[in-house]
Design an enzyme around this catalytic site. Structure first.
Site, short mmCIF file in Angstrom:
data_model
loop_
_atom_site.label_atom_id
_atom_site.label_comp_id
_atom_site.label_asym_id
_atom_site.label_seq_id
_atom_site.Cartn_x
_atom_site.Cartn_y
_atom_site.Cartn_z
CG HIS A 157 14.16 -13.38 -8.03
ND1 HIS A 157 15.31 -13.95 -7.58
CD2 HIS A 157 13.59 -12.79 -6.95
CE1 HIS A 157 15.42 -13.75 -6.27
NE2 HIS A 157 14.40 -13.03 -5.87
CB SER A 278 15.70 -8.22 -40.30
OG SER A 278 15.91 -9.40 -41.07
CE LYS A 284 13.58 -9.08 -35.26
NZ LYS A 284 14.62 -10.12 -35.44
CD GLU A 291 20.40 -6.50 -29.91
OE1 GLU A 291 20.21 -7.72 -29.87
OE2 GLU A 291 20.26 -5.84 -30.96
#
Ligand code: ARG
Length: 465
Positions: A157, A278, A284, A291
């Site tokens: 979970h 970024s 970043k 992804e």
């Protein structure tokens, strides 16, 4: 209409808009190599059976090889008016070798021809995909042994649950991709069947030798019913399903790596080559590769559903709807091959951060179950032990401390079965080491399974070449 191989019964030209709508040459030119291989085997069989002369077959084979050379050199002019790869190749063959080119299609239809081409194509491609899957399995095995002792929280979970190790975690993915390889290899057996000789739908009146063609093409056997042979696309569905499951597994791996490489977890770093920055935030480092892997799963599910839907409720035998089988197969194939190839590099390139993982083991009472098991060993029924430890956890929550911070006196005030030997039970390393039943995370287990995994991988798909 003499320019169309099927033009005989037509008095009017095909509308241009119809030509464009019905043509498949824009995508099925990808089957050129397999189409020509199939035609060469067919021509040789026709000669062996006395349906064509040896000279005729030799001329056809020679011409087909020239057509292939033109396609490979990029000098072949594909024509939409000629609809598909089969008619494009046949027309060019006839240009090159003359009227004898018109004999190639004896005892054959485009319906059995296209079914053969797609099978041959998938056989070639599935084998390449199996090589890639093997590489991914090896990447996990290579990490598992060396990282068998490095503790990391295991989750259910997405809550800290019990300690495991990085090595054990990688072996979970090894199992998934090994099953994927098994599934593909099984599908390969059903794909390696030759439909050639089924003709349009009702077989052939010529004395064709279907087994000879299958053997010549390296296939295992022949499709045994002519109607089924030209209308079956189960093999394409199986491939699309296998590709979807692989992408599901890759998306789960990716999701974990996205989480694990975040500041919040910090259990791994992805190598710089796998991330992008970024344009506005200088700090970043974004995990674009996992992804995108996660994102690409969707299109493979779409491809599977698309072909299932195309085939649903089609009557026997061939229907033009089935031309829609190719693009989903090509797209899933390109997606899954590209994804597995990059996943190999991603897994090989990541760095684990065991100190961060150990830090995370400190909060969350990950060895509470071990404390309950301790009481069970002292004779308490598990349910009662669970209750006692649950109350201890509540106390720790109140005090803002860990179970290991409670003194023996406090423990004994909850159960007199606690003794001095409880020291060490809460240690996560000891917890993992005790879990040595088959499939558990004990480091010796993981090292043994990593070694055994190599043999299991060889049994499914040995290294080729
Ligand atoms: N281009 C067709 C396909 O991809 C080849 C078979 C066509 N057969 C036919 N009878 N129109 O399915």
């Amino acid at each position: 209409m003499a320019d169309k191989p099927w033009g005989g019964r037509f008095r009017e030209e095909t509308l241009k808009i119809v030509e464009r709508f019905t043509a498949s040459i824009g995508f099925d030119q990808r089957l050129a190599r397999q189409d020509i291989r199939g035609s060469i085997a067919h021509a040789r069989m026709l000669a062996a059976q006395g349906i064509l002369t040896r000279e005729e077959a030799d001329t056809l084979v020679d011409g087909l090889q020239r057509v292939l050379a033109e396609i490979e050199a990029g000098s072949f002019a594909f024509s939409e008016a000629l609809e598909d790869i089969h008619m494009n190749v046949e027309k060019r063959l006839t240009d090159l070798v003359g009227a004898v080119g018109g004999k190639l299609h004896t005892a054959r239809s485009r319906n059995d021809q296209v079914a053969l081409d797609l099978r041959l194509f998938l056989v070639d491609e599935i084998q390449d995909l199996l090589d890639l899957l093997r590489g991914l399995c090896e990447a996990f095995l290579d990490r598992a042994g060396p990282e068998a002792d490095l503790l990391v929280p295991g989750y259910t979970h997405l809550q800290r649950a019990q300690p495991v190790t990085f090595g054990h975690h990688w072996l979970a993915y090894f199992e998934m991709f090994l099953r994927d390889a098994q599934r593909l290899r099984d599908a390969l057996g059903r794909t390696r069947q030759s439909p050639l000789g089924a003709g349009a739908l009702a077989g052939s009146p010529y004395p064709v030798d279907r087994e000879r063609v299958a053997r010549d093409l390296g296939l295992d056997g022949v499709c045994r019913n002519s109607l089924d042979a030209v209308s079956d696309r189960d093999f394409a569905l199986e491939f699309l399903f296998c590709a979807s499951v692989i992408m599901t597994h890759l998306s789960r791996l990716s999701e974990e790596l996205v989480l694990w490489s975040s500041q919040e977890f910090g259990f791994v770093t992805l190598s710089d080559g796998f991330c992008t920055g970024s344009s506005i935030m200088p700090q970043k480092k974004n995990p674009d590769v996992p992804e995108l892997l996660r994102g690409k799963a969707g299109r493979t599910y779409g491809n599977l559903i698309a072909l299932l839907t195309t085939l649903k409720a089609l009557p026997l035998a061939y229907n033009k709807d089935m031309q829609e089988d190719k693009e989903p197969v090509f797209d899933s194939l390109d997606t899954v091959k590209g994804s597995v190839a990059i996943a190999i590099e991603m897994v090989r390139g990541l760095t684990v951060r065991p100190h961060r993982a150990r830090q995370a083991l400190k909060a969350g009472y990950l060895t509470a179950t071990d404390l309950a098991d301790y009481l069970v060993n002292k004779g308490l029924p598990f349910r009662e032990a669970h209750e006692v430890v649950g109350r201890l956890v509540a106390l720790c929550d109140e005090r803002g401390c860990g179970l290991e911070d409670l003194g023996l006196d406090t423990l004994r005030s909850f159960s007199d079965r606690f003794g001095a030997d409880v020291a060490g039970v809460l240690d996560p390393g000891a917890s993992v080491a005790r879990r040595k039943a088959l499939g558990g995370p004990a480091p010796d287990n993981v090292r043994r399974e990593a070694a055994l995994g190599r043999q299991r991988l060889d049994a499914v798909w040995p290294r080729r070449g």
